[in-house]
Enzyme design. Structure first.
Site, PDB file in Angstrom:
ATOM      1  N   SER A 176       0.703  -0.781  -0.067  1.00  0.00           N
ATOM      2  CA  SER A 176      -0.309   0.553  -0.500  1.00  0.00           C
ATOM      3  C   SER A 176       0.542   1.192   0.014  1.00  0.00           C
ATOM      4  CB  SER A 176      -1.141  -0.012   1.083  1.00  0.00           C
ATOM      5  OG  SER A 176      -0.307  -0.196   2.265  1.00  0.00           O
ATOM      6  N   HIS A 204      -5.340  -2.726  -3.221  1.00  0.00           N
ATOM      7  CA  HIS A 204      -4.188  -2.462  -3.968  1.00  0.00           C
ATOM      8  C   HIS A 204      -4.352  -2.668  -5.546  1.00  0.00           C
ATOM      9  CE1 HIS A 204      -4.339   1.303  -0.923  1.00  0.00           C
ATOM     10  NE2 HIS A 204      -3.425   0.412  -0.049  1.00  0.00           N
ATOM     11  N   LYS A 236     -11.234   1.206  -2.319  1.00  0.00           N
ATOM     12  CA  LYS A 236     -10.423   1.272  -3.350  1.00  0.00           C
ATOM     13  C   LYS A 236     -11.003   1.389  -4.198  1.00  0.00           C
ATOM     14  CE  LYS A 236      -7.492   1.099   0.645  1.00  0.00           C
ATOM     15  NZ  LYS A 236      -7.182   0.298   2.598  1.00  0.00           N
TER      16      LYS A 236
END
Ligand SMILES: *Cc1c(COP(=O)(O)O)cnc(C)c1O
Length: 386
Positions: A176, A204, A236
């Site tokens: 991250s 991610h 995200k």
């Protein structure tokens, strides 16, 4: 309360004081932050779906149908047809028999480890794993070993030193704060050799990597046989909120029975689940968003390299510039902020001591002109360095 004021002063003196900014616009590339218009490069909304009109409409319509609060945990009467449909779609998306929704990624990581490992078991973690995986280890009665970042030999050595009991290897798919990928192509063989389970937290990677957004596993061409436990977040790349774990029928049933952060918490609002069904579809179908990100990253890296900026080895939309000291990270971030550009300074303990950085992230919605503005500002910083 005794001692707190002194503690805060020390925090301030070390350049580690954190403060929040107040946002009064949607999450997008141009935002209003603390009352000022800012161009932002710090969101995890990589695909630009957090403020997508179709996703907003889905949320509004579902609020009309389901109301706002889900009212209870999934095992009481909070599990709606919206949650259920999203779980089925996430299972199909990840090519796995089942998926299970959690209210956040932090809770999903804690929930998986707590359900699978007891005090006779072993948890192996990358040194740079996300705080939620680290905390999952701290809260677990299992014995925890941390191996060197993305280092197959270090992982192998740590596995050899484990005694009897279950072994779970947990790693970020895309790190991250660094943006690099775990060497999952090497890890799965090591896991198999040591009869260990491999768990990937792809917060991610999902939506961002792979042809249809299948993430780190799609990037390496790996499936459930190589990586039996896949954790993904929805706040995200997918632009909404929440998280899920995908895997076998048995894995999901064990989590439903034993995962405390699943059982003892309120289900996410159904409207969020409905909005996520739409963003999941858009994320898969609109490959131009991934292509756009790749173009931005490639242009950014080329320009930054020419300026001699401290790039890190990342090909993902997370592009940190390693400043080293927390003070310099803050200074750079302040310089950019004065130019109306928001990039966050990441300091210890989020990253190791001496590895403070600017964390630049890109969204598919960034324009060439916006990238130019960032590059022009960084050019001035790079000249000041020399
Ligand atoms: C953000 C993040 C999480 C936590 O997910 P939330 O849904 O925000 O709680 C977990 N793991 C990684 C790698 C993350 O970046």
């Amino acid at each position: 309360m005794n001692g707190l004021a002194e503690q805060l002063t020390r925090q301030r003196e070390a350049g580690l004081y954190r403060r929040r900014r107040v946002v009064s616009s949607p999450q997008q590339t141009e935002m209003v932050v603390d009352g000022r218009p800012m161009l932002t490069f710090c969101s995890n909304d990589y695909l630009g779906l957090a403020n997508h009109p179709e996703v907003i409409t889905a949320l509004q319509q579902a609020a009309n149908a389901y109301g706002v609060g889900s009212g209870a945990a999934h095992l009481i009467n909070g599990h709606s047809s919206a949650h259920h449909a999203l779980e089925e779609e996430l299972a199909e998306f990840t090519n796995r028999p089942r998926a299970l929704l959690y209210s956040t990624g932090y809770m999903a990581n804690i929930g998986v480890v707590s359900a699978l490992l007891g005090r006779h078991d072993w948890l192996l973690e990358d040194r740079l794993n996300h705080a939620s995986l680290v905390d999952a280890g701290a809260l677990s009665p299992a014995r925890v070993k941390r191996y060197q970042h993305s280092d197959p030999e270090s992982l192998g050595r740590q596995l050899e030193s484990c005694g009897a009991g279950r072994k779970l290897i947990a790693t970020d798919g895309v790190f991250s704060m660094d943006g690099d990928l775990a060497p999952l192509d090497e890890f799965h063989g090591i896991a198999q050799n040591h009869e260990a389970w491999l768990m990937v937290d792809d917060a991610h990677g999902l939506g961002v990597l792979g042809e249809s957004g299948g993430g780190s596993l799609a990037h390496f061409g790996l499936g459930i046989d190589q990586v039996p436990i896949l954790m993904g977040t929805l706040g995200k790349g997918f632009g909404t909120f929440g998280a899920f774990v995908a895997g076998s029928e048995e894995l999901i049933e064990i989590l439903i029975q034993k995962s405390r952060s699943y059982v003892y918490t309120t289900a996410m609002p159904s409207a969020v689940a409905e909005a996520t069904r739409v963003s999941l579809r858009i994320a898969q179908q609109e490959s131009w968003r991934r292509e756009r990100l790749a173009q931005l990253v490639s242009r950014f890296r080329q320009a930054a390299e020419e300026m001699g900026l401290p790039l890190m080895p990342s090909n993902t939309p997370i592009q940190p510039l390693l400043t080293g000291s927390a003070e310099q990270a803050l200074q750079w971030s302040k310089f950019l902020e004065d130019k109306g550009i928001l990039v966050s300074a990441i300091r210890p303990p989020t990253v190791p001591e001496g590895q403070a950085r600017l964390r630049i992230t890109f969204s598919a919605n960034h324009t060439e002109r916006q990238l130019d503005r960032l590059l022009d500002a960084l050019q001035i910083l790079s000249l000041e360095q020399k």
